[in-house]
Scaffold this motif. Structure first.
Motif, PDB file in Angstrom:
ATOM      1  N   PHE A  91       0.799  -1.227   0.000  1.00  0.00           N
ATOM      2  CA  PHE A  91       0.000   0.000   0.000  1.00  0.00           C
ATOM      3  C   PHE A  91       0.831   1.277   0.000  1.00  0.00           C
ATOM      4  CE2 PHE A  91      -2.875  -3.202   1.828  1.00  0.00           C
ATOM      5  CZ  PHE A  91      -3.908  -3.111   0.900  1.00  0.00           C
ATOM      6  N   GLY A  92       2.120   1.159  -0.184  1.00  0.00           N
ATOM      7  CA  GLY A  92       2.949   2.345  -0.282  1.00  0.00           C
ATOM      8  C   GLY A  92       3.096   3.087   1.033  1.00  0.00           C
ATOM      9  N   LEU A  93       3.182   2.349   2.122  1.00  0.00           N
ATOM     10  CA  LEU A  93       3.320   2.970   3.436  1.00  0.00           C
ATOM     11  C   LEU A  93       4.782   3.309   3.673  1.00  0.00           C
ATOM     12  CD1 LEU A  93       1.981   3.847   6.050  1.00  0.00           C
ATOM     13  CD2 LEU A  93       2.187   1.501   6.903  1.00  0.00           C
ATOM     14  N   ARG A  94       5.229   4.345   2.973  1.00  0.00           N
ATOM     15  CA  ARG A  94       6.617   4.772   3.062  1.00  0.00           C
ATOM     16  C   ARG A  94       6.674   6.280   3.296  1.00  0.00           C
ATOM     17  NH1 ARG A  94       6.191   1.932  -1.563  1.00  0.00           N
ATOM     18  NH2 ARG A  94       6.609   3.769  -2.848  1.00  0.00           N
ATOM     19  N   PHE A  95       7.762   6.715   3.913  1.00  0.00           N
ATOM     20  CA  PHE A  95       7.921   8.131   4.224  1.00  0.00           C
ATOM     21  C   PHE A  95       9.234   8.642   3.636  1.00  0.00           C
ATOM     22  CE2 PHE A  95       5.075   6.424   7.375  1.00  0.00           C
ATOM     23  CZ  PHE A  95       4.120   7.424   7.546  1.00  0.00           C
ATOM     24  N   ARG A 223       2.806   7.270  -2.680  1.00  0.00           N
ATOM     25  CA  ARG A 223       3.080   6.757  -1.333  1.00  0.00           C
ATOM     26  C   ARG A 223       2.023   7.319  -0.397  1.00  0.00           C
ATOM     27  NH1 ARG A 223       6.454   9.243   0.980  1.00  0.00           N
ATOM     28  NH2 ARG A 223       7.018  10.883  -0.497  1.00  0.00           N
ATOM     29  N   LEU A 224       1.956   6.772   0.804  1.00  0.00           N
ATOM     30  CA  LEU A 224       1.001   7.274   1.796  1.00  0.00           C
ATOM     31  C   LEU A 224       1.622   8.279   2.759  1.00  0.00           C
ATOM     32  CD1 LEU A 224      -0.918   4.001   2.745  1.00  0.00           C
ATOM     33  CD2 LEU A 224      -1.761   5.921   1.398  1.00  0.00           C
ATOM     34  N   GLY A 225       2.941   8.439   2.708  1.00  0.00           N
ATOM     35  CA  GLY A 225       3.600   9.293   3.681  1.00  0.00           C
ATOM     36  C   GLY A 225       3.070  10.710   3.714  1.00  0.00           C
TER      37      GLY A 225
END
Length: 245
Positions: A91-95, A223-225
């Motif tokens: 899910f693109g949970l990156r920062f 991304r979700l960041g």
């Protein structure tokens, strides 16, 4: 720097799920979540632990939020595992460093965007779209949170809600729909979905505008960041403005 391809090549075929499958998975989770939130919320907490009953409103809010979030978290993990990867990757949970821009962006959305959206509505329907009515839900929660309970409220509204909602709405729904419907329609549908699920019609115009901003953050960065930090700053600003007013 060019954003990494999204969805990742290893999970792209699975992420391209149909709109109906996304709807059914969401409805299933939401139904379970509603039942679970009712089950975990005590019907009468007056006879319980005094530490838990000092402020029953926030206690109930925390339990209800937990009941609503858990089914979605388990569903998202299941979806990611079926794709042969983990929740963070799928899910693109990156920062990244640029995500710090979400703090001023979230503050801007709360202080400026909300007022810009609601200003004409207030002029046309002053008895309905006024700041007192729009802030009713937030003010009720803040008024009920005293001492340490404000920390609980802060954790639920500012930390938990942005984390779970961005995973569900931007990561799962928008990320899944854009592979089938295109990025624009996915953004609009997800923004409307996110707005309606809050069940407060008076908040719909402002929430929809904010959801569009979150969707653009997700579409631009893949991304979700950034959307998560923006959401966090937005909720924190709103909560603090009500608490200090």
């Amino acid at each position: 720097m060019t954003p990494a391809p999204w969805p990742p090549p290893s999970v792209e075929p699975t992420q391209k799920r149909s709109a109906l499958s996304i709807l059914f998975l969401w409805l299933g989770c939401y139904s379970v979540a509603v039942v679970l939130s009712i089950v975990v919320t005590p019907s009468d907490i007056s006879g319980g632990d005094s530490a838990a009953t000092d402020n029953p409103t926030i206690w109930v809010l925390a339990l209800s939020a937990l009941g609503l979030w858990l089914p979605f978290i388990f569903m998202l993990r299941w979806v990611a595992r079926r794709a042969g990867t983990d929740l963070r990757t799928y899910f693109g949970l990156r920062f990244a460093k640029i995500d710090w821009l979400g703090i001023p962006l979230g503050i801007f959305c709360q202080v400026v965007l909300m007022n810009v959206v609601n200003w004409p509505l207030n002029k046309w329907w002053p008895s309905t779209f006024n700041s007192q009515r729009i802030e009713t839900r937030a003010r009720d929660m803040v008024d009920a949170a005293h001492g340490a309970w404000f920390v609980v409220l802060f954790l639920v509204v500012v930390v938990g809600a942005p984390f779970v909602e961005e995973l569900v709405y931007r990561g799962f729904i928008q990320g899944g729909l854009q592979a089938r419907l295109g990025s624009t329609w996915a953004l609009i549908i997800t923004a409307g979905w996110f707005t309606v699920v809050h069940l407060e019609p008076i908040e719909f115009p402002g929430l929809f505008a904010f959801a569009v901003v979150l969707g653009l953050c997700y579409r631009r960065t893949r991304r979700l960041g950034l959307s998560m930090v923006t959401h966090l700053a937005f909720n924190a600003t709103g909560l603090l403005l009500v608490a200090l007013s």
